[in-house]
Motif scaffolding. Structure first.
Motif, short mmCIF file in Angstrom:
data_model
loop_
_atom_site.label_atom_id
_atom_site.label_comp_id
_atom_site.label_asym_id
_atom_site.label_seq_id
_atom_site.Cartn_x
_atom_site.Cartn_y
_atom_site.Cartn_z
N GLU A 36 0.84 -1.21 0.00
CA GLU A 36 0.00 0.00 0.00
C GLU A 36 0.87 1.26 0.00
O GLU A 36 0.60 2.21 -0.74
CB GLU A 36 -0.92 -0.01 1.22
N ALA A 37 1.93 1.27 0.81
CA ALA A 37 2.83 2.42 0.86
C ALA A 37 3.53 2.62 -0.49
O ALA A 37 3.71 3.76 -0.94
CB ALA A 37 3.87 2.23 1.97
N GLN A 38 3.91 1.52 -1.14
CA GLN A 38 4.54 1.64 -2.46
C GLN A 38 3.57 2.19 -3.49
O GLN A 38 3.94 3.04 -4.31
CB GLN A 38 5.09 0.28 -2.90
N GLU A 39 2.33 1.73 -3.46
CA GLU A 39 1.33 2.24 -4.39
C GLU A 39 1.09 3.73 -4.17
O GLU A 39 1.01 4.51 -5.11
CB GLU A 39 0.03 1.45 -4.26
N GLN A 40 0.98 4.15 -2.90
CA GLN A 40 0.77 5.56 -2.58
C GLN A 40 1.94 6.42 -3.06
O GLN A 40 1.75 7.54 -3.51
CB GLN A 40 0.57 5.75 -1.08
N ALA A 41 3.16 5.88 -2.97
CA ALA A 41 4.35 6.63 -3.36
C ALA A 41 4.62 6.53 -4.87
O ALA A 41 5.50 7.21 -5.38
CB ALA A 41 5.57 6.12 -2.59
N GLY A 42 3.86 5.67 -5.57
CA GLY A 42 4.09 5.49 -7.00
C GLY A 42 5.37 4.74 -7.30
O GLY A 42 6.00 4.95 -8.33
N VAL A 43 5.76 3.86 -6.39
CA VAL A 43 7.00 3.10 -6.51
C VAL A 43 6.67 1.65 -6.84
O VAL A 43 5.82 1.05 -6.19
CB VAL A 43 7.80 3.16 -5.18
N PRO A 44 7.32 1.08 -7.85
CA PRO A 44 7.07 -0.34 -8.14
C PRO A 44 7.62 -1.23 -7.03
O PRO A 44 8.50 -0.83 -6.28
CB PRO A 44 7.83 -0.57 -9.46
N VAL A 45 7.08 -2.43 -6.95
CA VAL A 45 7.57 -3.38 -5.94
C VAL A 45 9.01 -3.74 -6.24
O VAL A 45 9.45 -3.70 -7.39
CB VAL A 45 6.70 -4.66 -5.90
N GLY A 46 9.75 -4.08 -5.19
CA GLY A 46 11.13 -4.52 -5.36
C GLY A 46 11.17 -5.91 -5.97
O GLY A 46 10.28 -6.73 -5.74
N ARG A 47 12.20 -6.16 -6.75
CA ARG A 47 12.39 -7.47 -7.39
C ARG A 47 13.79 -7.98 -7.06
O ARG A 47 14.74 -7.22 -7.01
CB ARG A 47 12.25 -7.34 -8.91
N TRP A 48 13.90 -9.29 -6.83
CA TRP A 48 15.19 -9.90 -6.56
C TRP A 48 16.02 -9.92 -7.83
O TRP A 48 15.53 -10.24 -8.91
CB TRP A 48 15.01 -11.33 -6.05
N MET A 49 17.31 -9.59 -7.70
CA MET A 49 18.26 -9.61 -8.81
C MET A 49 19.58 -10.19 -8.32
O MET A 49 19.89 -10.10 -7.14
CB MET A 49 18.52 -8.19 -9.34
N GLY A 50 20.37 -10.70 -9.24
CA GLY A 50 21.71 -11.17 -8.91
C GLY A 50 21.88 -12.65 -9.16
O GLY A 50 20.93 -13.41 -9.24
N ARG A 51 23.14 -13.05 -9.26
CA ARG A 51 23.46 -14.43 -9.60
C ARG A 51 23.33 -15.41 -8.44
O ARG A 51 23.27 -16.61 -8.65
CB ARG A 51 24.88 -14.50 -10.15
N GLY A 52 23.28 -14.93 -7.23
CA GLY A 52 23.23 -15.82 -6.08
C GLY A 52 21.83 -16.25 -5.67
O GLY A 52 21.66 -16.95 -4.69
N LEU A 58 15.43 -18.43 -4.65
CA LEU A 58 14.71 -17.27 -5.17
C LEU A 58 14.90 -17.21 -6.69
O LEU A 58 15.89 -17.70 -7.22
CB LEU A 58 15.23 -15.98 -4.55
N ALA A 59 13.96 -16.57 -7.36
CA ALA A 59 14.05 -16.45 -8.81
C ALA A 59 14.24 -14.99 -9.20
O ALA A 59 13.65 -14.10 -8.57
CB ALA A 59 12.77 -16.98 -9.46
N PRO A 60 15.05 -14.73 -10.23
CA PRO A 60 15.21 -13.35 -10.70
C PRO A 60 13.84 -12.76 -11.06
O PRO A 60 13.01 -13.43 -11.68
CB PRO A 60 16.09 -13.48 -11.94
N GLY A 61 13.60 -11.55 -10.60
CA GLY A 61 12.34 -10.88 -10.89
C GLY A 61 11.24 -11.16 -9.89
O GLY A 61 10.20 -10.52 -9.91
N GLU A 62 11.46 -12.12 -8.99
CA GLU A 62 10.47 -12.43 -7.96
C GLU A 62 10.33 -11.23 -7.03
O GLU A 62 11.30 -10.56 -6.70
CB GLU A 62 10.94 -13.66 -7.18
N GLU A 63 9.10 -10.96 -6.61
CA GLU A 63 8.84 -9.82 -5.73
C GLU A 63 9.51 -10.00 -4.37
O GLU A 63 9.50 -11.07 -3.79
CB GLU A 63 7.33 -9.65 -5.53
N VAL A 64 10.10 -8.92 -3.87
CA VAL A 64 10.70 -8.90 -2.54
C VAL A 64 9.60 -8.51 -1.55
O VAL A 64 9.00 -7.45 -1.68
CB VAL A 64 11.86 -7.89 -2.45
N THR A 65 9.36 -9.36 -0.57
CA THR A 65 8.30 -9.08 0.40
C THR A 65 8.88 -8.44 1.65
O THR A 65 10.08 -8.51 1.91
CB THR A 65 7.56 -10.36 0.80
#
Length: 171
Positions: A36-52, A58-65
């Motif tokens: 909800e805070a991200q939607e109010q701020a107009g910020v997309p959800v975080g996504r996991w990135m990286g080779r590890g 975890l999968a690349p692009g999966e949402e960070v909760t």
């Protein structure tokens, strides 16, 4: 592209990410759920990135909760899915102590982190704002690819983890 770099002191990462970064460097209102805070701020959800990521399941692009951030940064290095790991082991009859240990990522340590914020040049912002939908998509894709390439370079050439034993006396 420019990159803003901020060193985040050990023990501050959880608060820094959950109160500021995930809501666009604004302030997250108290008791407001993360999405909800991200939607109010107009910020997309975080996504996991990286080779590890695969090592962590975890999968690349999966949402960070919020729970994953809490485990990883707030609990000083717990697995993002620590609760699931613990519940599975408890269901199989393992002791609570052993289940808790299984959710840890190695030794419990205080981490100092580095936060990178990737920003296009101001002229690119302008081109994006004045461009048509296709131009915006091309700019966004190029920006995302540039971020991926910089992170790959950081993983290959810059990122180093160094552990040392702290003691009260020197030998």
């Amino acid at each position: 592209m420019t990159v803003d770099i901020r060193v985040v002191r050990a023990g501050q990462m959880y608060r820094y990410y959950l109160r500021q970064v995930v809501v666009g460097d604004g302030r997250r209102p108290a008791r407001t759920p993360l999405r909800e805070a991200q939607e109010q701020a107009g910020v997309p959800v975080g996504r996991w990135m990286g080779r590890g990521l695969a090592v962590l399941g975890l999968a690349p692009g999966e949402e960070v909760t919020e729970a994953q951030l809490g485990n990883l940064f707030g609990e000083r290095g717990r697995h993002p899915y620590a609760e699931r790991i613990e519940a599975d082991l408890l269901a199989k009859g393992e002791s609570p102590k052993k289940a808790f240990k299984a959710g840890a990522l190695g030794r419990r340590v205080m981490m100092t982190g580095v936060d990178f914020v990737f920003r296009p040049q101001p002229t690119i912002y302008l081109l994006w704002a004045l461009g048509d939908e296709q131009t915006r998509r091309v700019i966004e894709a190029a920006h995302e690819r540039a971020i991926e390439r910089v992170l790959e370079w950081i993983e290959d050439e810059v990122a180093v983890i160094r552990l040392r034993r702290c003691s009260g006396s020197r030998s």
